[in-house]
Design a protein around this motif. Structure first.
Motif, PDB file in Angstrom:
ATOM      1  N   ALA A 408       9.837  13.838  11.923  1.00 42.87           N
ATOM      2  CA  ALA A 408      10.727  13.935  10.766  1.00 42.87           C
ATOM      3  C   ALA A 408      10.845  12.622  10.006  1.00 42.87           C
ATOM      4  O   ALA A 408      10.908  12.618   8.775  1.00 42.87           O
ATOM      5  CB  ALA A 408      12.110  14.419  11.209  1.00 42.87           C
ATOM      6  N   SER A 409      10.866  11.483  10.708  1.00 40.76           N
ATOM      7  CA  SER A 409      11.018  10.204  10.016  1.00 40.76           C
ATOM      8  C   SER A 409       9.802   9.900   9.156  1.00 40.76           C
ATOM      9  O   SER A 409       9.922   9.381   8.041  1.00 40.76           O
ATOM     10  CB  SER A 409      11.255   9.072  11.025  1.00 40.76           C
ATOM     11  OG  SER A 409      10.137   8.902  11.874  1.00 40.76           O
ATOM     12  N   VAL A 410       8.606  10.242   9.660  1.00 35.38           N
ATOM     13  CA  VAL A 410       7.389  10.008   8.888  1.00 35.38           C
ATOM     14  C   VAL A 410       7.329  10.956   7.692  1.00 35.38           C
ATOM     15  O   VAL A 410       6.938  10.558   6.586  1.00 35.38           O
ATOM     16  CB  VAL A 410       6.142  10.173   9.781  1.00 35.38           C
ATOM     17  CG1 VAL A 410       4.868  10.176   8.951  1.00 35.38           C
ATOM     18  CG2 VAL A 410       6.087   9.059  10.811  1.00 35.38           C
ATOM     19  N   LEU A 411       7.725  12.221   7.901  1.00 33.89           N
ATOM     20  CA  LEU A 411       7.729  13.177   6.794  1.00 33.89           C
ATOM     21  C   LEU A 411       8.740  12.766   5.723  1.00 33.89           C
ATOM     22  O   LEU A 411       8.482  12.912   4.527  1.00 33.89           O
ATOM     23  CB  LEU A 411       8.042  14.578   7.307  1.00 33.89           C
ATOM     24  CG  LEU A 411       6.967  15.233   8.187  1.00 33.89           C
ATOM     25  CD1 LEU A 411       7.420  16.603   8.649  1.00 33.89           C
ATOM     26  CD2 LEU A 411       5.643  15.336   7.439  1.00 33.89           C
ATOM     27  N   MET A 412       9.898  12.266   6.143  1.00 35.13           N
ATOM     28  CA  MET A 412      10.863  11.769   5.165  1.00 35.13           C
ATOM     29  C   MET A 412      10.293  10.558   4.433  1.00 35.13           C
ATOM     30  O   MET A 412      10.486  10.393   3.218  1.00 35.13           O
ATOM     31  CB  MET A 412      12.190  11.407   5.845  1.00 35.13           C
ATOM     32  CG  MET A 412      13.209  10.750   4.918  1.00 35.13           C
ATOM     33  SD  MET A 412      13.639  11.741   3.454  1.00 35.13           S
ATOM     34  CE  MET A 412      15.135  12.544   4.011  1.00 35.13           C
ATOM     35  N   GLY A 413       9.555   9.725   5.149  1.00 36.48           N
ATOM     36  CA  GLY A 413       8.897   8.595   4.499  1.00 36.48           C
ATOM     37  C   GLY A 413       7.902   9.052   3.450  1.00 36.48           C
ATOM     38  O   GLY A 413       7.819   8.492   2.361  1.00 36.48           O
ATOM     39  N   LEU A 414       7.135  10.114   3.785  1.00 34.41           N
ATOM     40  CA  LEU A 414       6.170  10.664   2.828  1.00 34.41           C
ATOM     41  C   LEU A 414       6.870  11.247   1.610  1.00 34.41           C
ATOM     42  O   LEU A 414       6.516  10.924   0.462  1.00 34.41           O
ATOM     43  CB  LEU A 414       5.325  11.745   3.513  1.00 34.41           C
ATOM     44  CG  LEU A 414       4.398  12.555   2.603  1.00 34.41           C
ATOM     45  CD1 LEU A 414       3.334  11.657   1.986  1.00 34.41           C
ATOM     46  CD2 LEU A 414       3.747  13.711   3.376  1.00 34.41           C
ATOM     47  N   SER A 415       7.876  12.094   1.833  1.00 30.54           N
ATOM     48  CA  SER A 415       8.538  12.747   0.698  1.00 30.54           C
ATOM     49  C   SER A 415       9.306  11.739  -0.142  1.00 30.54           C
ATOM     50  O   SER A 415       9.316  11.814  -1.377  1.00 30.54           O
ATOM     51  CB  SER A 415       9.461  13.872   1.178  1.00 30.54           C
ATOM     52  OG  SER A 415      10.620  13.374   1.797  1.00 30.54           O
ATOM     53  N   ASN A 416       9.911  10.746   0.500  1.00 27.90           N
ATOM     54  CA  ASN A 416      10.677   9.765  -0.261  1.00 27.90           C
ATOM     55  C   ASN A 416       9.773   8.781  -0.987  1.00 27.90           C
ATOM     56  O   ASN A 416      10.182   8.162  -1.972  1.00 27.90           O
ATOM     57  CB  ASN A 416      11.661   9.028   0.648  1.00 27.90           C
ATOM     58  CG  ASN A 416      12.962   8.697  -0.053  1.00 27.90           C
ATOM     59  OD1 ASN A 416      13.334   9.335  -1.033  1.00 27.90           O
ATOM     60  ND2 ASN A 416      13.666   7.687   0.437  1.00 27.90           N
ATOM     61  N   THR A 417       8.534   8.620  -0.490  1.00 21.99           N
ATOM     62  CA  THR A 417       7.564   7.800  -1.232  1.00 21.99           C
ATOM     63  C   THR A 417       7.271   8.436  -2.580  1.00 21.99           C
ATOM     64  O   THR A 417       7.358   7.786  -3.628  1.00 21.99           O
ATOM     65  CB  THR A 417       6.249   7.660  -0.441  1.00 21.99           C
ATOM     66  OG1 THR A 417       6.497   6.971   0.789  1.00 21.99           O
ATOM     67  CG2 THR A 417       5.220   6.876  -1.244  1.00 21.99           C
ATOM     68  N   ILE A 418       6.932   9.732  -2.545  1.00 16.32           N
ATOM     69  CA  ILE A 418       6.655  10.442  -3.793  1.00 16.32           C
ATOM     70  C   ILE A 418       7.925  10.547  -4.637  1.00 16.32           C
ATOM     71  O   ILE A 418       7.894  10.428  -5.863  1.00 16.32           O
ATOM     72  CB  ILE A 418       6.089  11.850  -3.516  1.00 16.32           C
ATOM     73  CG1 ILE A 418       4.866  11.755  -2.586  1.00 16.32           C
ATOM     74  CG2 ILE A 418       5.727  12.547  -4.807  1.00 16.32           C
ATOM     75  CD1 ILE A 418       3.724  10.956  -3.134  1.00 16.32           C
ATOM     76  N   ALA A 419       9.066  10.744  -3.965  1.00 19.23           N
ATOM     77  CA  ALA A 419      10.329  10.909  -4.685  1.00 19.23           C
ATOM     78  C   ALA A 419      10.849   9.597  -5.259  1.00 19.23           C
ATOM     79  O   ALA A 419      11.814   9.598  -6.027  1.00 19.23           O
ATOM     80  CB  ALA A 419      11.377  11.513  -3.752  1.00 19.23           C
ATOM     81  N   THR A 420      10.229   8.471  -4.888  1.00 17.30           N
ATOM     82  CA  THR A 420      10.616   7.191  -5.464  1.00 17.30           C
ATOM     83  C   THR A 420       9.916   6.951  -6.802  1.00 17.30           C
ATOM     84  O   THR A 420      10.391   6.162  -7.620  1.00 17.30           O
ATOM     85  CB  THR A 420      10.268   6.048  -4.479  1.00 17.30           C
ATOM     86  OG1 THR A 420      10.992   6.267  -3.265  1.00 17.30           O
ATOM     87  CG2 THR A 420      10.658   4.686  -5.023  1.00 17.30           C
ATOM     88  N   LEU A 421       8.819   7.653  -7.036  1.00 15.20           N
ATOM     89  CA  LEU A 421       8.090   7.484  -8.294  1.00 15.20           C
ATOM     90  C   LEU A 421       8.981   7.704  -9.520  1.00 15.20           C
ATOM     91  O   LEU A 421       8.822   6.994 -10.516  1.00 15.20           O
ATOM     92  CB  LEU A 421       6.874   8.417  -8.330  1.00 15.20           C
ATOM     93  CG  LEU A 421       5.768   8.097  -7.322  1.00 15.20           C
ATOM     94  CD1 LEU A 421       4.663   9.148  -7.399  1.00 15.20           C
ATOM     95  CD2 LEU A 421       5.202   6.703  -7.566  1.00 15.20           C
ATOM     96  N   PRO A 422       9.912   8.681  -9.493  1.00 13.98           N
ATOM     97  CA  PRO A 422      10.810   8.804 -10.660  1.00 13.98           C
ATOM     98  C   PRO A 422      11.591   7.527 -10.953  1.00 13.98           C
ATOM     99  O   PRO A 422      11.861   7.222 -12.116  1.00 13.98           O
ATOM    100  CB  PRO A 422      11.751   9.946 -10.250  1.00 13.98           C
ATOM    101  CG  PRO A 422      10.949  10.770  -9.310  1.00 13.98           C
ATOM    102  CD  PRO A 422      10.113   9.789  -8.545  1.00 13.98           C
ATOM    103  N   GLY A 423      11.960   6.787  -9.888  1.00  6.04           N
ATOM    104  CA  GLY A 423      12.681   5.541 -10.113  1.00  6.04           C
ATOM    105  C   GLY A 423      11.830   4.491 -10.801  1.00  6.04           C
ATOM    106  O   GLY A 423      12.353   3.590 -11.462  1.00  6.04           O
ATOM    107  N   ILE A 424      10.501   4.604 -10.657  1.00  9.38           N
ATOM    108  CA  ILE A 424       9.592   3.673 -11.297  1.00  9.38           C
ATOM    109  C   ILE A 424       9.217   4.156 -12.698  1.00  9.38           C
ATOM    110  O   ILE A 424       9.138   3.372 -13.642  1.00  9.38           O
ATOM    111  CB  ILE A 424       8.314   3.497 -10.442  1.00  9.38           C
ATOM    112  CG1 ILE A 424       8.678   2.849  -9.101  1.00  9.38           C
ATOM    113  CG2 ILE A 424       7.265   2.667 -11.175  1.00  9.38           C
ATOM    114  CD1 ILE A 424       7.524   2.768  -8.132  1.00  9.38           C
TER     115      ILE A 424
END
Length: 505
Positions: A408-424
């Protein structure tokens, strides 16, 4: 602590059943004493952890308004002029506000991987503690140069990027399966409470102490929290010397077998990256964050541009939608777990209902906000739009734990990586669109967010699953963590004999 000597046979089974019933009743009667349930202590401290995460993140969104407002300056010849302390263009302001997310993007996956290996509790504390320390250096660096301000925000993002993946490593060990939604959403709601509290406080600090006070106050608060978290929260319930035997047994039996030694976990990368349910989570996370980050970053500026509100007023009004989100998150988490326990819908359909229903409603109210002609109407629409996001978080944000608890921690890392793109992407994009600070230009920004919400609803509705996936790799727990009721040996190396009858779940 009173102990019992139990003989083998039917008498043992009858005793265990009666003991569990007594514990269940006592647990219910004393449920208000949350500190006796260690998983609730972890949830409460995680709540305040995310409070600090977002307080440290949004402080610049309010501070930048004060930093770029015209202030009275007396020239050498005695003339009084009004000039901003930082004369940034709209584009420069967008880059300053988005710089945090460049660092935040990089450490999502490494943070999830490290959390699985060395413990989510440690990485969570390090991430927030380092960000708090760097926040104290923000004002002098900003006065030195804009480049240094951007640099320190990037480094803050690097440390804070580990926080969301790390907390899923914590919940994979601490959260019973039927309490995942309520524990996770309670912790995540700290983000929105942090936003609600920090925005008006930032406005007051900017007014009474000057904008540097914003960074000093929240930096110190974050360091105090880090000290408490580091001393209290352990990697797993097996390593907590204060947990009762009954609660330990309850957590172990509910969550299933999981390795306490994170070094044993092997992640099936190819299977994870080719999984439809994984990418459904990723798309939902991206969609929710696009609208959220757009408002989080630009709502104070939007209030100033369209409705001519000053700094002291923008902080208070900008906080209202996040107050709604914090309240809805609590309701949504308990409602999702209740529906699951009552078997009203399957786990998968509950996740779809909460997530897709929220996204469709957000699509509608973001468009309505774009056409609002008064500050009251606009705030109401944005409050409903942001608040309904709380239901979405009871869908996608706990879905990682549904489909693959050990990963779960790695999957959250994956989803939050993509989900951080809006902040950029979102702040510079909005900055390039809103060049004349008109309502029509801001309307385009809201339309983009609405379209992305709608796309997220479609993708999640088609590909979502909440069933454990066939590629999940389980590792058996250490045999010393026996949950047969006769002996529970913790990682600290001592025995709780025969399940103390006064223990509470």
């Amino acid at each position: 602590m009173e102990s019992f000597v139990i003989t083998e046979g039917a008498g043992t089974c009858n005793y265990l059943i009666q003991r569990d019933r007594i514990n269940e009743v006592r647990s219910t009667r004393t449920s208000w004493r949350f500190w006796e349930k260690r998983r609730l202590v972890v949830a409460l401290l995680a709540f305040f952890g995310f409070f600090n995460v977002y307080a440290l993140r949004v402080n610049l969104s309010v501070a930048v308004v004060a930093m770029t407002e015209p202030v009275e300056v007396e020239l050498e010849n005695g003339t009084i002029v009004y000039v901003p302390e930082f004369d940034w263009s709209s584009t420069t302001k967008g880059w300053v506000l988005s710089s945090f997310f460049y660092g935040y993007l990089v450490t999502q996956l490494p943070g999830g991987w490290l959390a699985a290996k060395i413990g989510g509790n440690r990485m969570f504390g390090i991430g927030i503690g380092a960000t708090s320390l760097l926040t104290l250096f923000t004002p002098p660096l900003a006065h030195t140069s804009t480049s240094l301000l951007i640099a320190v925000r990037v480094v803050e993002g690097l440390f804070e990027g580990v926080t969301y993946p790390c907390i899923h490593a914590v919940w994979s060990r601490w959260a019973p399966s039927e309490e995942r939604a309520r524990l996770a959403t309670f912790a995540f709601s700290g983000s929105y409470v942090g936003t609600v509290v920090s925005m008006p406080i930032c406005s007051m600090l900017a007014h009474y102490t000057g904008w540097p006070g914003i960074f000093y106050v929240f930096g110190i608060v974050g360091l105090v929290w880090t000290t408490v978290w580091w001393l209290v929260v352990k990697e797993s319930p097996e390593k907590d010397p204060h947990i009762t035997a009954a609660e330990l047994k309850y957590i172990q039996e509910s969550r299933g077998s999981i390795a306490v030694d994170g070094s044993q976990i092997r992640h099936p990368w190819l299977a994870m990256l080719s999984s439809g349910p994984v990418w459904a989570i990723v798309m939902a996370h991206f969609s929710e964050n696009w609208g959220f980050y757009t408002l989080l970053t630009f709502l104070p500026t939007f209030m100033q541009d369209v409705f001519k509100f000053q700094t002291s007023a923008t902080g208070w009004l900008s906080a209202v939608p996040y107050l709604a989100m914090a309240v809805v998150l609590q309701v949504a988490g308990h409602m999702a777990d209740w529906m699951l326990q009552m078997q009203l819908l399957s786990r998968t359909n509950i996740r779809k209902l909460f997530n897709c229903g929220a996204f469709l409603a957000q699509t509608i109210f973001m468009v309505a906000a774009a056409y609002a002609t008064s500050i009251v109407g606009c705030v109401i629409c944005l409050t409903i739009a942001v608040g309904l996001g709380g239901f979405a978080w009871s869908g996608f944000s706990v879905n990682h734990l549904d489909i693959a608890p050990p990963h779960a921690s790695v999957l959250m890392g994956l989803s939050n990586t993509i989900a951080t793109l809006p902040g950029i992407i979102s702040p510079p994009l909005a900055g390039s669109i809103v060049t004349d600070k008109t309502a029509e230009q801001w309307r385009i920004v809201f339309f983009i967010s609405s379209a992305i919400y709608l796309l997220g609803a479609v993708v999640y509705g088609v590909f979502c699953s909440a069933e454990k996936q066939p590629w999940v790799v389980e590792v058996d727990s250490d045999a010393s963590f026996d949950t047969d009721g006769a002996s529970v040996t913790t990682a600290r190396g001592y025995d709780n004999k025969a399940m103390d009858h006064s223990s509470e779940m």
